[in-house]
Design a protein around this motif. Structure first.
Motif, mmCIF file in Angstrom:
data_model
loop_
_atom_site.group_PDB
_atom_site.id
_atom_site.type_symbol
_atom_site.label_atom_id
_atom_site.label_comp_id
_atom_site.label_asym_id
_atom_site.label_seq_id
_atom_site.Cartn_x
_atom_site.Cartn_y
_atom_site.Cartn_z
ATOM 1 N N ALA A 50 0.814 -1.219 0.000
ATOM 2 C CA ALA A 50 0.000 0.000 0.000
ATOM 3 C C ALA A 50 0.843 1.262 0.000
ATOM 4 O O ALA A 50 0.306 2.373 0.006
ATOM 5 N N GLY A 51 2.157 1.113 0.021
ATOM 6 C CA GLY A 51 3.031 2.266 0.015
ATOM 7 C C GLY A 51 3.142 2.959 1.353
ATOM 8 O O GLY A 51 3.487 4.145 1.421
ATOM 9 N N VAL A 52 2.876 2.217 2.432
ATOM 10 C CA VAL A 52 2.948 2.781 3.777
ATOM 11 C C VAL A 52 4.232 2.306 4.444
ATOM 12 O O VAL A 52 4.490 1.096 4.537
ATOM 13 N N GLU A 53 5.022 3.244 4.924
ATOM 14 C CA GLU A 53 6.289 2.901 5.565
ATOM 15 C C GLU A 53 6.032 2.259 6.933
ATOM 16 O O GLU A 53 5.222 2.749 7.726
ATOM 17 N N CYS A 54 6.724 1.176 7.216
ATOM 18 C CA CYS A 54 6.579 0.508 8.500
ATOM 19 C C CYS A 54 7.913 -0.080 8.922
ATOM 20 O O CYS A 54 8.844 -0.194 8.120
ATOM 21 N N VAL A 55 8.003 -0.464 10.184
ATOM 22 C CA VAL A 55 9.156 -1.188 10.688
ATOM 23 C C VAL A 55 8.655 -2.253 11.642
ATOM 24 O O VAL A 55 7.685 -2.039 12.379
ATOM 25 N N VAL A 56 9.274 -3.421 11.584
ATOM 26 C CA VAL A 56 8.932 -4.530 12.467
ATOM 27 C C VAL A 56 9.990 -4.617 13.555
ATOM 28 O O VAL A 56 11.191 -4.627 13.267
ATOM 29 N N ALA A 209 9.382 6.775 16.831
ATOM 30 C CA ALA A 209 8.128 7.514 16.702
ATOM 31 C C ALA A 209 7.290 6.891 15.587
ATOM 32 O O ALA A 209 7.829 6.408 14.585
ATOM 33 N N CYS A 210 5.973 6.901 15.766
ATOM 34 C CA CYS A 210 5.100 6.289 14.772
ATOM 35 C C CYS A 210 3.745 6.989 14.751
ATOM 36 O O CYS A 210 3.364 7.670 15.701
ATOM 37 N N GLU A 211 3.031 6.762 13.670
ATOM 38 C CA GLU A 211 1.682 7.311 13.527
ATOM 39 C C GLU A 211 0.617 6.296 13.926
ATOM 40 O O GLU A 211 -0.522 6.662 14.214
ATOM 41 N N ALA A 470 -5.469 2.999 6.094
ATOM 42 C CA ALA A 470 -6.556 3.969 6.020
ATOM 43 C C ALA A 470 -6.373 5.096 7.023
ATOM 44 O O ALA A 470 -6.735 6.245 6.765
ATOM 45 N N LEU A 471 -5.801 4.782 8.177
ATOM 46 C CA LEU A 471 -5.554 5.808 9.187
ATOM 47 C C LEU A 471 -4.503 6.812 8.731
ATOM 48 O O LEU A 471 -4.595 8.001 9.010
ATOM 49 N N ILE A 472 -3.500 6.304 8.029
ATOM 50 C CA ILE A 472 -2.353 7.145 7.683
ATOM 51 C C ILE A 472 -2.509 7.785 6.321
ATOM 52 O O ILE A 472 -2.287 8.988 6.149
ATOM 53 N N HIS A 473 -2.883 6.996 5.334
ATOM 54 C CA HIS A 473 -3.036 7.500 3.970
ATOM 55 C C HIS A 473 -4.348 6.952 3.410
ATOM 56 O O HIS A 473 -4.355 5.915 2.742
#
Length: 481
Positions: A50-56, A209-211, A470-473
């Protein structure tokens, strides 16, 4: 069933909440995912799509968790693979009905429906976009399933499933921070998650930090104090799960005033090979094998399920039973890598006669003979089971006990994986899925339908990614589907 939050002992485990208006961190991502098992990695892959940046963030040096210790089997209706095998009479509604039947109607209805509707698209997406090639296990039906819908990779192990997910995550360029033990959630005054604090192996503390935050850190099966308090039947059982299942999500939930659900639900297994400490496939029981105790008798209907069988086996003298089967069933068993490993470790006993089998089990020969003879006439057994054929010499036997694998209760969520407060309102950007969330097995061991653990992990991760996107983008959310 919702559970009022009550203080739980945690074996000295410290899991806290920090309140601040700003996180002083070098890295800021869209979504932070705590836990690198099947749930966390599935969510990460869908977010990347979805093109959303994340980190595990993963506590271990190599992601594995409960998934790597499982058989790696995932039930799903309506997949491309299922259709290719000619199974066209399955559907999400039929799957949800099977979930509810096994749970005696006590599975969370909205969540069961959401999982049943999402798991097929999730497996198809993992295959089409990330190279996980599923096969359908169509040689037998697992307990509680009305149609062949169990999927696996060709190697039929959870370790292989984790290796494939890790390879896909690496190929997608998704950062996985290992040896990072998250111990604190950071929220602002409005109860929005704005970051996490974690500890590194050398004792250094770092922040991110995260959204939005997804808790994908499994349940509490590895926390003996919680098991004693919430699952007394399993207090002394062998634990076949991952020690990292320490109840972190529940402890954070209690600190936040989140609602908990179905804390008495769990997956047990009545076929934990002892003393080798390996899993023997329940397919052997479903296809005609029998569990026999030290009195030489069967003691339950094995076809009801391997989860509740754990309690039945533990109730036998010494907490021990023997899986007894014959040559055709041995061939079936050897199709599962876990059994092959147990056999290689010396777990399999071959007995040419009933007398030899009785000596192996250390039971009365006459009683054992009556038990075996009773399987041949096709009559209904006292416990309701009907054997379509008897067992023929040579006999094979494997010594087993009951084990706890993973818990099925946790944070209560909406059907889109947002964590709920005690009053039923969702937190704005805190999500939980997989073992961190309450599952679809009800509040007892007998509610576990085969594959519910990985169903919750993969479907939950898939749904959570869609929600977080959906929350972020909002415009990108559809690409997480």
């Amino acid at each position: 069933m919702t559970t009022k939050a009550v203080p739980l002992k945690a074996n000295g485990l410290q899991r806290g909440i920090r309140r601040t208006s700003h996180v002083d961190a070098e890295v800021h991502v869209g979504v932070a995912i705590v836990g690198g098992g099947a749930c966390g990695l599935t969510a990460a892959l869908m977010l990347a799509d979805a093109g959303v940046e994340c980190v595990v963030l993963e506590r271990d040096a190599v992601p594995g968790g409960s998934t790597a210790l499982s058989s790696g089997f995932i039930p799903a209706p309506g997949t491309r693979v299922q259709h290719a095998h000619g199974v066209t009479d399955d559907s999400p509604s039929r799957f949800a009905a099977d979930i509810q039947t096994k749970a005696h109607g006590r599975a969370a209805p909205a969540l069961a429906a959401a999982y049943a509707a999402s798991i097929g698209p999730a497996l198809d997406a993992l295959q089409a976009r990330h190279g996980l090639e599923w096969i359908l296990l169509d040689g037998f039906l697992y307990p509680g399933h009305s149609v062949h819908r169990m999927h696996a990779l060709a190697s039929k192990t959870g370790a292989a499933l984790m290796a494939s997910l890790q390879a896909a995550v690496e190929a997608a360029g998704i950062p996985v921070l290992t040896q990072a033990v998250v111990d604190t959630l950071v929220l602002d005054a409005e109860d929005r998650v704005i970051g996490i604090d974690y500890q590194r192996p050398d004792g250094r503390r770092e922040s991110l930090a995260c959204e939005a935050l997804l808790l994908a850190c499994n349940g509490f099966g590895g926390n003996p104090a919680m098991v004693r308090a919430l699952l007394p039947d399993m207090a002394e059982a062998a634990f076949g799960g991952h020690v990292g299942n320490d109840g972190s999500a529940i402890l954070w939930g209690e600190a936040l005033g989140a609602r908990l659900r179905d804390l008495g639900g769990y997956q047990g297994h009545g076929s934990w090979v002892t003393p080798q400490g390996a899993l023997m496939s329940w397919a052997v029981m479903m296809e005609g094998g029998a569990q026999i105790n030290r009195a030489g008798r069967r003691f339950h209907d094995e076809t009801q399920g391997y989860s509740e069988a754990a309690v039945q086996v533990l109730a036998q003298p010494g907490g021990i039973a023997w899986n007894v089967f014959d040559t055709p069933l041995l061939a079936l068993a050897r199709g599962f890598p876990d059994f092959c490993e147990a056999e290689a470790a010396g777990a399999l006993r071959r007995c040419e006669t009933v007398a030899e089998l009785a000596a192996c089990i250390a039971c009365d020969e006459a009683e054992l003979r009556r038990t075996l003879d009773g399987l041949r006439d096709g009559t209904v057994q006292p416990d309701g089971r009907v054997f379509t054929r008897g067992l023929d010499a040579p006999y094979f036997a494997v010594k087993v006990t009951g084990a706890l694998f993973h818990t099925q209760g946790g944070l209560d969520t909406t059907s889109d994986m947002r964590v709920l407060r005690e009053d039923g309102r969702p937190f704005a950007n805190l999500l939980a899925a997989g073992g961190a969330a309450g599952g679809v097995s009800g509040n007892a061991v007998w509610g576990y339908l085969s594959g519910n653990g990985l169903l919750s992990a993969v479907a939950g991760g898939y749904i959570a990614a869609r929600t977080a996107a959906a929350l972020i983008h909002p415009m990108k959310a559809t690409h997480a589907e």
